[in-house]
Write a protein that holds these residues in place. Structure first.
Motif, PDB file in Angstrom:
ATOM      1  N   ARG A 105       0.570  -1.298  -0.046  1.00 17.45           N
ATOM      2  CA  ARG A 105       0.116  -0.060   0.153  1.00 17.45           C
ATOM      3  C   ARG A 105       0.947   1.176  -0.108  1.00 17.45           C
ATOM      4  O   ARG A 105       0.543   2.200  -0.794  1.00 17.45           O
ATOM      5  CB  ARG A 105      -0.879  -0.143   1.090  1.00 17.45           C
ATOM      6  N   LYS A 106       1.914   1.189   0.726  1.00 14.34           N
ATOM      7  CA  LYS A 106       2.656   2.313   0.721  1.00 14.34           C
ATOM      8  C   LYS A 106       3.597   2.497  -0.490  1.00 14.34           C
ATOM      9  O   LYS A 106       3.688   3.910  -0.947  1.00 14.34           O
ATOM     10  CB  LYS A 106       3.933   2.124   2.007  1.00 14.34           C
TER      11      LYS A 106
ATOM     12  N   ASP B 251      -2.473   5.489  -1.959  1.00 11.32           N
ATOM     13  CA  ASP B 251      -4.008   5.246  -1.511  1.00 11.32           C
ATOM     14  C   ASP B 251      -4.757   5.024  -2.599  1.00 11.32           C
ATOM     15  O   ASP B 251      -6.044   4.599  -2.317  1.00 11.32           O
ATOM     16  CB  ASP B 251      -4.210   6.464  -0.727  1.00 11.32           C
TER      17      ASP B 251
ATOM     18  N   SER C 266      12.046   6.251   2.543  1.00 13.07           N
ATOM     19  CA  SER C 266      11.068   5.691   1.790  1.00 13.07           C
ATOM     20  C   SER C 266      10.608   4.265   2.138  1.00 13.07           C
ATOM     21  O   SER C 266       9.532   4.006   1.556  1.00 13.07           O
ATOM     22  CB  SER C 266      11.783   5.505   0.292  1.00 13.07           C
TER      23      SER C 266
END
Length: 313
Positions: A36-37, A41, A275
């Motif tokens: 997801r990261k 989103d 990151s």
């Protein structure tokens, strides 16, 4: 000596295994929804699940670790989640920059600390007080403050050295020296202080030994006594401190590389951590652990050579 080497090597391998195992479990167990990261989103659940399966993070952590370890022992540390570049290649491309800084700093520290420590230990008085005062100043000033001062004065105003960037040694020797001189000096400040104090204290303690007075009564030249006997006996503890400082320099290089915009391991560490690029972070952990093991091994071997008593079990 061989048995001593094997004992130290075995201890290093155990340390390397423990650090890599614990680091992997902590990093990957707390990574959360990595897919997801990476996708953001706006990605659908199906896209996230597909990405997680592609990365292999949908499996249990122990299964992931076993797969990573099987590849790591063959030199394959995986690929970056964001760039797709092999981790070993990403780290090795930046390693020469950091190694230039660390090796240069250690050489400068060893030479400067030996000279100042011997001088302060032998000349007890004004010289000793001056060295002590400079040492306090060196500990008080943070490395990044020294780095900014050096850039402002010697690079910007006087234009004697390169302010930012890195010139590879193969491209230009003079350019390489110009690009690493100020960072090396900035890194060497605090490490030189600690090693100098250790050399000074060891020299003072050694000079009080009875065998030193015996050598003097036999008429040996003072220079031969100091550099042939006293320095060798005082070198063991100082060497241990120098090894610890080398390990600390790897962390200090992160800040110095940022100040001088050097494309080294420090910059890679910051970008990968920010990151959440866990394969790269894990590769950096492995590299650091290997360096620590090698430094400890070399330090122990040199200390054992200087003082054979340390080789005993």
């Amino acid at each position: 000596m061989l048995a001593y080497l094997l004992r130290r090597l075995a201890a290093g391998i155990v340390l390397l295994a423990a650090v890599t195992t614990l680091s992997f479990l902590l990093l990957y167990a707390g990574s959360g929804d990595v897919a997801r990261k990476i996708l953001g989103d706006t990605a659908s659940r199906e896209q996230v699940d597909q990405k997680a399966a592609e990365l292999g993070v949908d499996r249990p952590v122990l299964v992931q670790f076993g797969d990573w370890l099987a590849h790591a022992v063959r030199g394959d540390l995986g690929r970056s989640w964001f760039t797709g570049q092999p981790v070993a290649q990403a780290v090795s491309a930046r390693l020469p920059v950091t190694l230039s800084l660390v090796v240069g700093t250690i050489l400068l520290t060893a030479v400067t600390a030996t000279v100042l420590g011997m001088w302060a230990g032998v000349r007890r008085g004004r010289v000793d007080r001056i060295v002590q005062a400079v040492s306090v100043l060196g500990v008080a000033l943070p490395g990044f403050v020294v780095a900014l001062f050096l850039v402002t004065i010697f690079a910007v105003r006087l234009d004697l050295f390169q302010a930012t960037g890195y010139t590879p040694l193969g491209t230009s020797v003079s350019g390489w020296l110009s690009s690493i001189t100020l960072p090396v000096i900035a890194l060497a400040g605090s490490s030189t202080v600690y090693v100098t104090q250790q050399v000074r204290g060891s020299v003072i303690d050694t000079l009080r030994q009875d065998w030193v007075r015996t050598l003097r009564t036999r008429g040996l030249p003072e220079r031969r006594i100091l550099f042939g006997h006293v320095l060798r006996n005082a070198g063991g503890p100082a060497l241990s401190v120098l090894g610890l400082q080398l390990i600390a320099l790897i962390g200090g290089a992160v800040i110095v590389e940022q100040v001088f915009s050097l494309p080294g391991v420090g910059q890679l560490t910051i970008s990968a951590t920010a990151s959440g690029d866990l394969p790269v972070v894990m590769g950096l952990v492995v590299m650091t652990a290997v360096v620590v093991v090698l430094v400890n091994l070399v330090t122990d071997l040199l200390a054992g050579w200087l003082n054979p008593k340390q080789r005993r079990p």
